[in-house]
Design a protein around this motif. Structure first.
Motif, PDB file in Angstrom:
ATOM      1  N   ASN A 146      -4.405  -0.763  -7.614  1.00 28.28           N
ATOM      2  CA  ASN A 146      -2.965  -0.801  -6.643  1.00 28.28           C
ATOM      3  C   ASN A 146      -2.447  -1.943  -6.672  1.00 28.28           C
TER       4      ASN A 146
ATOM      5  N   LYS B 135       0.687  -1.170   0.279  1.00 28.65           N
ATOM      6  CA  LYS B 135       0.197   0.182  -0.142  1.00 28.65           C
ATOM      7  C   LYS B 135       0.960   1.200   0.306  1.00 28.65           C
ATOM      8  N   ARG B 136       1.946   1.730   1.018  1.00 31.35           N
ATOM      9  CA  ARG B 136       2.503   2.787   0.417  1.00 31.35           C
ATOM     10  C   ARG B 136       4.056   2.272  -0.607  1.00 31.35           C
ATOM     11  N   GLY B 137       3.731   1.664  -1.587  1.00 26.47           N
ATOM     12  CA  GLY B 137       4.750   1.404  -2.319  1.00 26.47           C
ATOM     13  C   GLY B 137       5.930   0.990  -2.615  1.00 26.47           C
ATOM     14  N   GLU B 138       6.547   0.728  -1.292  1.00 32.07           N
ATOM     15  CA  GLU B 138       7.296  -0.242  -0.773  1.00 32.07           C
ATOM     16  C   GLU B 138       8.400  -1.619  -1.616  1.00 32.07           C
TER      17      GLU B 138
ATOM     18  N   GLU C  73       2.669   5.053 -13.291  1.00 29.54           N
ATOM     19  CA  GLU C  73       4.456   5.595 -13.403  1.00 29.54           C
ATOM     20  C   GLU C  73       4.331   5.782 -15.301  1.00 29.54           C
TER      21      GLU C  73
ATOM     22  N   ARG D  78       0.270   0.025 -11.082  1.00 25.21           N
ATOM     23  CA  ARG D  78       1.180   0.967 -10.491  1.00 25.21           C
ATOM     24  C   ARG D  78       2.298   1.480 -11.677  1.00 25.21           C
TER      25      ARG D  78
END
Length: 637
Positions: free
Chosen positions: A618, A319-322, A627, A623
């Motif tokens: 998501n 969820k945090r894109g890590e 981008e 994603r």
């Protein structure tokens, strides 16, 4: 009666001595109808490999029917040694340079590509003579040493026989078992000077263990003939956080031998062939990591797939894109304690399997909603379980791993083909021997006999893809007309109808020949068959053809044709291709448009992909498209 002068007697005596001496020195004839004896091996060693190769070839080409001589296999193995050991390391160095230096088509400028880069369409291969010139220059040699060679080494010099060493070569020539396994294991991409050096090092450290664990020695030798791949273990971790260690090859060997003898492994590694062992020994981490895995990861072999779920999945990172591990040390203990995403789960299971003596692979693939990682392992003899942690509902048409012997991608489908049971049968061995005989006959100028022998190789083992490839390469060398190659590709397509990877390889080669012959209609029809036949179960193969067709138009500078092809393929296979389509077709197309200043066209292509594919919110694919959209809004795009 007249007496013979003393000077004449001395001359006759000298001549008799010379005759006896040179009779000993001349290489005695080999009796090919009997298996090679230790004396035959000694002869080869004593007279030099180049001379022995010539003599063996002279006698082999006189064999009327190779299939009728049961002992021919061991003789061909000896011939392979004479062929290999009579080479020079400079030949290997040039071949390595040829794989990594490329010429820009437009300017002629030479570029170096490391292990993790493939040449773009703007670059072309160089020939061997150019490669030799390149490596004669210090900067090129330094670049190769830094990026391609094993740690602490330089480009080797001298004959391969001298690099292999007298004692090891003695063993190799005398051991049919070792030699047969060795030649079945090496790859055209191996740097054989380093492979032989590794084997010599292991042999000299402990010849008794070498004999008992000879397959392990071969696996270590072919895996440690190059630098570690730059993205190992995977691209989603900062490399300085991984406890990477590449010990000397003799140290690696002794550690595995000790682990096997002390019962630390889940199976007896002495029973595995090198092409399975190489997926164990590519564990380039500290001994403490290996020890931890052996102590704390002890799933039985039959249920080792559960190791993937030993690592808690971190939805919060998604969820945090890590997506990249950037903080604490990347150890197995930390990963299990902190949890991770799919790449961490797959790495944990893969490394733990290798540490416990199980062949394992780290797979990545593109599915309906984008990228994912999982692992596979050898569950039982010649049976790979390749879907551990793979989500079936995501339509991952193919999983790709790195082959540690070559650092080239290998798919799960190719792995199953390599493990096919026919490779363990006498008919496969016979087929490979006939391919070797054909090479000898062709070198001797006996073209008709060489072609007949290659036909026998295909007939002996029709499942052997190398027999078909050897036959096609022979026709390319011997006949300017592509007609017979077109026919042979057609036969191969029918033979490999149930093996999509091989079938498509021949279909694409066939299409290329048809187009080169001016038959554009047949070429287009062949490519269309690839697209339609594979779009459901093997969308990756269809996507590959779609990418090629769009890229061809881009290379020609025909933007309208490229756009027409892009939208046509998006409509046909975009949805089922999912992440594969976006990665292989969409991103290159959009990037080419943006680079040419066609920004609005690029934006429209991105928007249409999103509308057609409809990625889950998501998801990795969502994603990736986001981008691309953000980049398209940037002034620098």
């Amino acid at each position: 009666m007249r007496s013979t002068p003393r000077s004449h007697l001395l001359l006759l005596s000298a001549l008799r001595f010379a005759a006896v001496f040179f009779a000993v020195e001349i290489l005695a004839a080999f009796e090919l109808r009997n298996p090679p004896s230790p004396e035959d091996a000694e002869q080869i060693f004593a007279h030099g490999f180049a001379e022995a190769k010539k003599r063996l070839e002279k006698e082999l080409v006189s064999v009327p029917d190779p299939k009728k001589i049961p002992s021919l296999g061991p003789w061909l193995t000896l011939w392979r040694w004479t062929d290999l050991l009579s080479r020079d390391a400079a030949e290997q160095n040039a071949a390595l340079a040829k794989r990594h230096f490329f010429r820009e088509k437009a300017t002629g400028k030479i570029y170096f590509l490391p292990l993790d880069q493939s040449p773009p369409p703007s670059l072309e291969e160089i020939d061997l003579s150019t490669a030799r010139k390149i490596i004669s220059e210090a900067p090129a040699r330094a670049e190769m040493t830094r990026a391609l060679l094993p740690p602490g080494t330089s480009l080797p010099t001298g004959s391969l026989a001298s690099i292999a060493g007298k004692e090891f070569v003695h063993h190799a020539l005398r051991s049919t078992t070792f030699s047969t396994t060795f030649f079945a294991s090496i790859s055209p991409r191996d740097h054989l000077a380093f492979v032989l050096k590794n084997l010599r090092t292991i042999w000299e450290a402990n010849p008794e263990d070498f004999i008992e664990f000879q397959n392990l020695a071969i696996a270590l030798a072919v895996v440690n003939d190059s630098a570690l791949h730059p993205s190992w273990p995977h691209p989603q971790v900062k490399r300085d956080l991984v406890a990477i260690e590449v010990p000397p090859v003799a140290t690696q060997f002794s550690r595995w031998v000790n682990a096997a003898r002390s019962g630390q492994l889940l199976l007896d590694i002495r029973t595995l062939p090198p092409d399975q062992l190489k997926f164990i020994v590519d564990v380039f981490v500290s001994p403490s990591e290996i020890a931890w895995a052996r102590k704390f990861v002890r799933h039985p072999r039959s249920r080792f797939s559960r190791t993937f779920d030993d690592v808690r999945y971190r939805e919060d990172r998604i969820k945090r894109g890590e997506f990249i591990w950037t903080t604490s040390p990347y150890t197995l203990e930390t990963i299990r304690k902190e949890g991770g995403i799919c790449v961490d789960q797959a790495y944990f299971a893969m490394l733990a399997g290798k540490a416990n003596g199980l062949p394992t692979l780290f797979f990545t693939g593109q599915g309906t909603d984008g990228g994912h990682a999982w692992f596979g392992y050898l569950r039982s003899e010649d049976r790979w379980e390749l879907n551990c942690g793979r989500y079936s509902q995501q339509n991952y048409a193919v999983g790709r791993a790195l082959d540690p012997q070559t650092w080239q991608p290998v798919s799960d489908h190719e792995l199953k083909l390599l493990a096919a049971s026919f490779r363990n049968k006498p008919k496969f061995t016979e087929s490979m021997n006939l391919i070797a005989m054909a090479s000898i006959l062709e070198s001797a100028g006996l073209i008709d006999q060489a072609e007949t022998t290659l036909t026998q190789a295909r007939q002996s083992c029709p499942e052997n893809p190398e027999a078909w490839e050897a036959s096609l390469a022979f026709l390319e060398r011997s006949e300017p007309s592509p007609a017979r190659r077109i026919t042979l590709h057609g036969e191969a397509i029918r033979r490999f109808a149930s093996t999509p990877d091989l079938k498509v390889r021949h279909q694409l080669a066939l299409a290329s020949l048809q187009r080169a012959s001016g038959d554009e209609s047949s070429a287009t029809k062949t490519e269309s068959l690839v697209l339609s036949q594979n779009k459901n179960k093997r969308s990756d193969l269809s996507v590959g053809v779609a990418s090629m067709k769009v890229q061809t138009a881009l290379d020609q500078g025909d933007w309208d044709k490229a756009a027409l092809e892009f939208y046509k393929q998006l409509q046909a296979i975009g949805k089922v291709g999912g992440g594969n389509f976006v990665k292989e077709v969409g991103i290159p197309f959009v990037h080419a448009l943006a680079s040419a200043g066609q920004k609005q066209r690029a934006k429209r292509a991105i928007a249409t992909m999103r509308q057609k594919i409809l990625p889950a919110p998501n998801s990795p694919l969502d994603r990736a498209l986001k981008e691309m959209e953000d980049n398209a809004q940037s002034q620098d795009y």
